[in-house]
Design an enzyme around this catalytic site. Structure first.
Site, mmCIF file in Angstrom:
data_model
loop_
_atom_site.group_PDB
_atom_site.id
_atom_site.type_symbol
_atom_site.label_atom_id
_atom_site.label_comp_id
_atom_site.label_asym_id
_atom_site.label_seq_id
_atom_site.Cartn_x
_atom_site.Cartn_y
_atom_site.Cartn_z
ATOM 1 N N GLN A 70 54.496 54.136 -49.671
ATOM 2 C CA GLN A 70 53.453 54.245 -50.697
ATOM 3 C C GLN A 70 52.170 53.500 -50.336
ATOM 4 O OE1 GLN A 70 53.391 56.268 -53.065
ATOM 5 N NE2 GLN A 70 55.520 56.842 -53.420
ATOM 6 N N HIS B 57 54.521 63.565 -46.384
ATOM 7 C CA HIS B 57 54.092 64.305 -47.581
ATOM 8 C C HIS B 57 53.502 63.385 -48.655
ATOM 9 C CE1 HIS B 57 57.381 63.738 -50.677
ATOM 10 N NE2 HIS B 57 57.969 63.209 -49.621
ATOM 11 N N ASN C 250 57.073 51.807 -55.488
ATOM 12 C CA ASN C 250 56.824 53.217 -55.755
ATOM 13 C C ASN C 250 56.755 53.560 -57.236
ATOM 14 O OD1 ASN C 250 59.767 52.571 -55.195
ATOM 15 N ND2 ASN C 250 59.970 54.497 -56.312
ATOM 16 N N SER D 4 56.083 58.300 -44.633
ATOM 17 C CA SER D 4 56.433 59.680 -44.977
ATOM 18 C C SER D 4 55.180 60.538 -45.033
ATOM 19 C CB SER D 4 57.151 59.708 -46.327
ATOM 20 O OG SER D 4 57.438 61.033 -46.719
ATOM 21 N N THR E 180 63.119 58.667 -46.469
ATOM 22 C CA THR E 180 64.499 58.283 -46.755
ATOM 23 C C THR E 180 65.286 58.073 -45.474
ATOM 24 O OG1 THR E 180 64.599 59.301 -48.943
ATOM 25 C CG2 THR E 180 66.680 59.078 -47.757
ATOM 26 N N CYS F 252 62.965 60.692 -56.761
ATOM 27 C CA CYS F 252 64.365 60.669 -56.321
ATOM 28 C C CYS F 252 65.306 60.262 -57.446
ATOM 29 C CB CYS F 252 64.520 59.702 -55.149
ATOM 30 S SG CYS F 252 63.489 60.115 -53.726
#
Length: 384
Positions: A178, A200, A149, A198, A70, A325
């Protein structure tokens, strides 16, 4: 409990957990400090930066560490738009971007930027011709995600990059959160100026994002108060999480070729099952080239998705509705509305996303649970 929500977050790799603990125990000094303990921590971060750069065929100095995908998206888009506003105030993105991109553009509209939201087809794909038609002499940034996503659509990033190659004043940002570790990415060959990732999402720790900023591109920082990350992202660096994240990205990218075929086999098996359930509508692209290997998305028109999620959870399976989210937002999926303009379909989407631990037997068991869930819920279909 079988976990099929890898798009939201992934179980961390055991080696990543060990690395995180070891670095936290041994290198707790502030990496910006001038003493030796700080220098040692700083050197570890630079090694992590070089490791990530090597995986993408880029330079270490072209990478920043952030707090997550983000922040990477926000910094790339706002940072570039504000920095180059003197060139023009027109921006282009798609109608199906992640909220951290879509809402960022909405914020920039309030600052006086003009944004074109390019539509998508029924499979969620952006048309290169639509992007070309939207370009003006004032366009300073185009942002299109690599893999959607929610439904897993793979966007024509290489073709969009080729389109923009003759426009050096128009930057190209790609949200690759993704797709890293799932699909090949050619940053240089595709003409990408900014790319977000990202940790994680690739079995790394939460709280770490990466952002590629092509050499020669500058950004207006969002966070000030320090000279960390080339002066573009102030704040004490999270040394243990950054080192562990670099390991997670390396493992994911080295295993991506092997995992791609495994995921594709799972995807095709599940889509075959869904095709045999007349109550369901498949939202993910059916062609291999157009759909990410690790995502299958379907709708049960007339049924609230949270009812299906909780019913499957009772059967021992964890799936999701849309982006984590936005999963608590009861509005119909913006992505599905852009694809079909079908409110019932958009209000009943279910996302299944695979991981390294899944086998064909898991998919068959999930399909059986979906059938059982449908059978149990069908009498309620028109009342929910």
């Amino acid at each position: 409990m079988r976990y099929f929500d890898h798009c939201a977050s992934t179980p961390p790799h055991e080696d990543v957990i060990v690395t995180l603990a070891e670095v936290m125990r041994m290198h707790y000094a502030n990496p910006s400090s001038i003493h030796q303990a700080g220098a040692d921590a700083g050197q570890l971060i630079e090694r992590a930066r070089a490791l990530i750069a090597k995986q993408f065929g880029t330079k270490p100095e072209e990478w920043l560490f952030t707090s997550g995908g983000t922040e990477s998206n926000n910094l790339a888009i706002k940072g570039a738009a504000r920095k180059y506003a003197n060139r023009g105030k027109h921006l282009i993105t798609s109608a199906v971007e992640h909220a951290s991109v879509y809402e960022t553009f909405q914020q920039l509209e309030k600052e006086g930027f003009r944004v074109t939201y390019v539509p998508v087809d029924e499979q969620g794909a952006v048309s290169v011709q639509e992007v070309a038609a939207a370009l003006t002499d004032e366009t300073i940034l185009v942002s299109v995600m690599h893999v959607n996503n929610e439904v897993g659509t793979v966007q024509p990033i290489a073709a969009i990059g080729a389109l923009l190659a003759s426009r050096p004043k128009t930057l190209f940002h790609v949200d690759a959160v993704q797709s890293i570790g799932k699909l090949p990415i050619d940053i240089k060959g595709w003409g990408i100026d900014l790319l977000s990732g990202s940790a994680h999402k690739v079995r790394g720790p939460k709280g770490v994002g990466i952002l590629y900023v092509r050499a020669g591109v500058s950004l207006e920082p969002l966070l000030t108060g320090g000279e960390q990350e080339h002066g573009w992202r102030a704040g004490t660096s999270n040394t243990p999480a950054i080192i562990a994240s670099a390991k997670a990205f390396r493992i994911a990218m080295e295993e991506s070729g092997m995992m791609h075929e495994q995921y594709m086999a799972l995807r095709e098996r599940l889509t075959d099952h869904i095709a045999q359930m007349p109550e369901l509508v498949l939202n993910s692209a059916t062609e291999r080239a157009h759909g990410a290997p690790h995502i299958v998305h379907f709708s049960y028109p007339g049924m609230k998705p949270e009812v299906i999620v909780h019913s499957l959870e009772q059967e021992g399976f964890i799936v999701s509705t849309k982006s984590a989210c936005s999963s608590k937002d009861e509005k119909p999926s913006r992505v599905l509305m852009a694809m079909s303009n079908d409110h019932r379909r958009a209000a009943s989407g279910i996302r299944v996303s695979f991981g390294h631990e899944h086998a064909i037997s898991d998919i068959d068991a999930l399909a059986d649970a979906i059938r059982k869930t449908i059978s149990g819920l069908k009498p309620l279909e028109r009342r929910i």
